[in-house]
Each structure stands twice: as structure tokens, then as C-alpha cells.
Write a protein that holds these residues in place. Sequence first.
Motif, PDB file in Angstrom:
ATOM      1  N   GLN A  74      -5.324  -2.896   2.438  1.00 46.04           N
ATOM      2  CA  GLN A  74      -6.062  -1.768   1.844  1.00 46.04           C
ATOM      3  C   GLN A  74      -5.111  -0.651   1.415  1.00 46.04           C
ATOM      4  O   GLN A  74      -5.309  -0.033   0.352  1.00 46.04           O
ATOM      5  CB  GLN A  74      -7.084  -1.231   2.852  1.00 46.04           C
ATOM      6  N   ASP A  75      -4.096  -0.385   2.203  1.00 48.27           N
ATOM      7  CA  ASP A  75      -3.155   0.684   1.864  1.00 48.27           C
ATOM      8  C   ASP A  75      -2.429   0.372   0.555  1.00 48.27           C
ATOM      9  O   ASP A  75      -2.250   1.255  -0.289  1.00 48.27           O
ATOM     10  CB  ASP A  75      -2.145   0.863   3.000  1.00 48.27           C
ATOM     11  N   ILE A  76      -2.027  -0.879   0.380  1.00 51.66           N
ATOM     12  CA  ILE A  76      -1.354  -1.257  -0.865  1.00 51.66           C
ATOM     13  C   ILE A  76      -2.282  -1.035  -2.055  1.00 51.66           C
ATOM     14  O   ILE A  76      -1.888  -0.471  -3.085  1.00 51.66           O
ATOM     15  CB  ILE A  76      -0.887  -2.718  -0.790  1.00 51.66           C
ATOM     16  N   LEU A  77      -3.538  -1.457  -1.923  1.00 55.93           N
ATOM     17  CA  LEU A  77      -4.482  -1.289  -3.027  1.00 55.93           C
ATOM     18  C   LEU A  77      -4.716   0.180  -3.350  1.00 55.93           C
ATOM     19  O   LEU A  77      -4.768   0.573  -4.523  1.00 55.93           O
ATOM     20  CB  LEU A  77      -5.808  -1.978  -2.700  1.00 55.93           C
ATOM     21  N   MET A 121      -7.691  -7.751  -5.205  1.00 57.55           N
ATOM     22  CA  MET A 121      -8.099  -8.991  -4.554  1.00 57.55           C
ATOM     23  C   MET A 121      -8.687  -8.679  -3.177  1.00 57.55           C
ATOM     24  O   MET A 121      -8.266  -7.725  -2.508  1.00 57.55           O
ATOM     25  CB  MET A 121      -6.893  -9.927  -4.359  1.00 57.55           C
ATOM     26  N   ARG A 122      -9.640  -9.489  -2.756  1.00 57.52           N
ATOM     27  CA  ARG A 122     -10.126  -9.404  -1.390  1.00 57.52           C
ATOM     28  C   ARG A 122      -9.041  -9.861  -0.427  1.00 57.52           C
ATOM     29  O   ARG A 122      -8.130 -10.602  -0.789  1.00 57.52           O
ATOM     30  CB  ARG A 122     -11.372 -10.273  -1.210  1.00 57.52           C
ATOM     31  N   PHE A 123      -9.152  -9.423   0.826  1.00 54.65           N
ATOM     32  CA  PHE A 123      -8.185  -9.841   1.845  1.00 54.65           C
ATOM     33  C   PHE A 123      -8.167 -11.366   1.957  1.00 54.65           C
ATOM     34  O   PHE A 123      -9.210 -12.012   1.999  1.00 54.65           O
ATOM     35  CB  PHE A 123      -8.556  -9.230   3.201  1.00 54.65           C
ATOM     36  N   GLY A 124      -6.966 -11.913   2.010  1.00 58.11           N
ATOM     37  CA  GLY A 124      -6.810 -13.338   2.271  1.00 58.11           C
ATOM     38  C   GLY A 124      -6.772 -14.224   1.051  1.00 58.11           C
ATOM     39  O   GLY A 124      -7.049 -15.419   1.163  1.00 58.11           O
ATOM     40  N   MET A 125      -6.414 -13.694  -0.115  1.00 55.82           N
ATOM     41  CA  MET A 125      -6.351 -14.500  -1.328  1.00 55.82           C
ATOM     42  C   MET A 125      -4.948 -15.079  -1.487  1.00 55.82           C
ATOM     43  O   MET A 125      -3.979 -14.328  -1.640  1.00 55.82           O
ATOM     44  CB  MET A 125      -6.724 -13.669  -2.550  1.00 55.82           C
ATOM     45  N   ILE A 126      -4.858 -16.408  -1.470  1.00 59.64           N
ATOM     46  CA  ILE A 126      -3.561 -17.071  -1.430  1.00 59.64           C
ATOM     47  C   ILE A 126      -3.486 -18.131  -2.514  1.00 59.64           C
ATOM     48  O   ILE A 126      -4.398 -18.948  -2.653  1.00 59.64           O
ATOM     49  CB  ILE A 126      -3.320 -17.719  -0.050  1.00 59.64           C
ATOM     50  N   ALA A 127      -2.399 -18.107  -3.288  1.00 54.83           N
ATOM     51  CA  ALA A 127      -2.118 -19.129  -4.289  1.00 54.83           C
ATOM     52  C   ALA A 127      -1.077 -20.096  -3.735  1.00 54.83           C
ATOM     53  O   ALA A 127      -0.299 -19.754  -2.843  1.00 54.83           O
ATOM     54  CB  ALA A 127      -1.607 -18.486  -5.569  1.00 54.83           C
ATOM     55  N   LEU A 149     -12.586   4.095  -3.207  1.00 56.90           N
ATOM     56  CA  LEU A 149     -12.151   2.766  -2.817  1.00 56.90           C
ATOM     57  C   LEU A 149     -11.579   2.041  -4.030  1.00 56.90           C
ATOM     58  O   LEU A 149     -11.866   2.406  -5.172  1.00 56.90           O
ATOM     59  CB  LEU A 149     -13.343   1.959  -2.282  1.00 56.90           C
ATOM     60  N   PRO A 150     -10.784   0.977  -3.789  1.00 57.55           N
ATOM     61  CA  PRO A 150     -10.444   0.101  -4.914  1.00 57.55           C
ATOM     62  C   PRO A 150     -11.721  -0.466  -5.523  1.00 57.55           C
ATOM     63  O   PRO A 150     -12.724  -0.655  -4.828  1.00 57.55           O
ATOM     64  CB  PRO A 150      -9.596  -0.998  -4.250  1.00 57.55           C
ATOM     65  N   CYS A 151     -11.684  -0.787  -6.796  1.00 57.56           N
ATOM     66  CA  CYS A 151     -12.918  -1.118  -7.532  1.00 57.56           C
ATOM     67  C   CYS A 151     -13.310  -2.587  -7.373  1.00 57.56           C
ATOM     68  O   CYS A 151     -13.479  -3.321  -8.365  1.00 57.56           O
ATOM     69  CB  CYS A 151     -12.751  -0.756  -8.997  1.00 57.56           C
ATOM     70  N   TYR A 152     -13.517  -3.030  -6.147  1.00 55.12           N
ATOM     71  CA  TYR A 152     -13.902  -4.413  -5.891  1.00 55.12           C
ATOM     72  C   TYR A 152     -15.180  -4.810  -6.634  1.00 55.12           C
ATOM     73  O   TYR A 152     -15.302  -5.920  -7.150  1.00 55.12           O
ATOM     74  CB  TYR A 152     -14.150  -4.615  -4.399  1.00 55.12           C
ATOM     75  N   SER A 153     -16.163  -3.921  -6.657  1.00 54.61           N
ATOM     76  CA  SER A 153     -17.495  -4.284  -7.146  1.00 54.61           C
ATOM     77  C   SER A 153     -17.569  -4.371  -8.664  1.00 54.61           C
ATOM     78  O   SER A 153     -18.610  -4.776  -9.194  1.00 54.61           O
ATOM     79  CB  SER A 153     -18.525  -3.259  -6.646  1.00 54.61           C
TER      80      SER A 153
END
Length: 252
Positions: free
Chosen positions: A65-68, A80-86, A234-238
Motif C-alpha cells: 500500500q505504501d508503494i502505491l 495491482m491488488r496485493f499478491g499479483m505475480i507474473a 486511496l489508490p484507484c482500485y475501483s
Amino acid sequence: MSVTQTTGVYVYAIVPTGEPLPRKSVGVGNPPAALRLIAQGPVTAVVSDAPPQLRARRRDLMAHQDILMRLTDRGPVLPMRFGMIAADEDTVRRELAGAQESHLATLRHLSEGVEINLKALPARDALAAVVAEESQVRRLRDEVRRRPGYEASVRLGEAVATALSRRAADAGKKILRTLTPMARAVAAGPEVHGCALNVSFLIDRRDSDRFRTEAQAFADTHRAHVELRIAGPLPCYSFVSSQPARTPVAGS
């Protein structure tokens, strides 16, 4: 909470190419992973190595969250939501190239914007107002006083709960009418148990303080009808219509 073995590239966000990394920011993991950028034309992914064991610990959630938030302070961010991995960097580059126009459109839409979320819940400690303003509740209360009993008490409790929920829902409709003109966009959130309204607003950053002030003024004026919880900026997730291919982490 189960532990997920993970390898690959952890993706935090997509930003316009040319945006520098926030100074002294660290990523998820223990020890914290170093951040880096993967650029593909006009769009860039902010990434780090994915930890070998990642789960939704508070430290990692806060680091994400701090990075975002620090990226959002600099410019538009597709979070990205937490836990997004490529799987690897090539996968990230292919996704950036394949969805470039969509990402650019989203970044333009989110430019200078922040998200503020509102949740409307039934008012607590509002029984006196409900009794004073709801004739059915008043009638059932008087009935319980005249003829105390289990069934009468149950009917009274149900009537109070119904009235509280209805009053919160009515207040939620009013808050939407009041605040929507201040927003660039509005997005309904998922249903939350016991919550009459869960909605996010895309607000110009310069207007976010005024928006929060208006929302708090509404909450103060209608405290006998609704408990209003305000979160943000907040970051604009929605307000993100597309996100990269990814593997969600269990527990996120």
C-alpha cells in the motif's frame, strides 16, 4: 492461513514510462525485495522479485500500500491488488505490449485522481431516535411494556433492526445524491454484511479534502440515521478496467 510457495515477478502497479521509483521504498518479503522497473514503450510496470513464501502479513500489505500511495503522489497509477505475480519479466513485457492502449486509456482516466470509499452502516446508539421517529417501533415497544413476553420482544427487536437498516439505506441514497456531483466517476463496491452502502468515488486530488469535509458534515448531520465510514485518499482500485495476467496469492 496457508502459505503459498511463489516464484516469479511481483507486480505492484503500472505507471507511465519515465516516472522514477519512490525514494527509499521497499517491496514485499523478508528481507524486503528491491523495487525495479520493467518498461515497454509508454507504459512501465513497478515490480520486485516475488518472495519464496508470500502471504498476507501486515508488513507486506503495508509495504504494498505504501508503494502505491507514494506512486499516486507522483502521477497516475494503475494499481495491482496485493499478491499479483507474473511468471517472469518476459510475461510482464508481453502483457504490457498486448494491453498498451487499454493501460494508457486507464492512466489518462486516473490522472490527478484519487479514490475515496464510503460505507454506510446502521447508526449505533440510535434507539431513542428510532423510537421517537418510527410509529411501528413505538407501538411494539408499548406492547412489550403492557404484555412482556418472548414473542413480543422478538417482534420489537426485528422492527428496530429493520428500521435501522432502512434508515441507513435512505441516508445512503441521500449521500449519493449529495456527493456524486463532486466526483469524476462512482463505482459500487461488493456487498458487505451489515452495510447499507459501499461505494467509491473518483475525485480530483485537489478536491479530496473538500469531498471528505462534505462527507463528514453529512455524517454529523445524519448520525441518528447512519454511521458513515470514510476511507481515503486511496489508490484507484475501483476504477481500473483491466489488469495484467497474474496469479493471486492465497489469503490475499
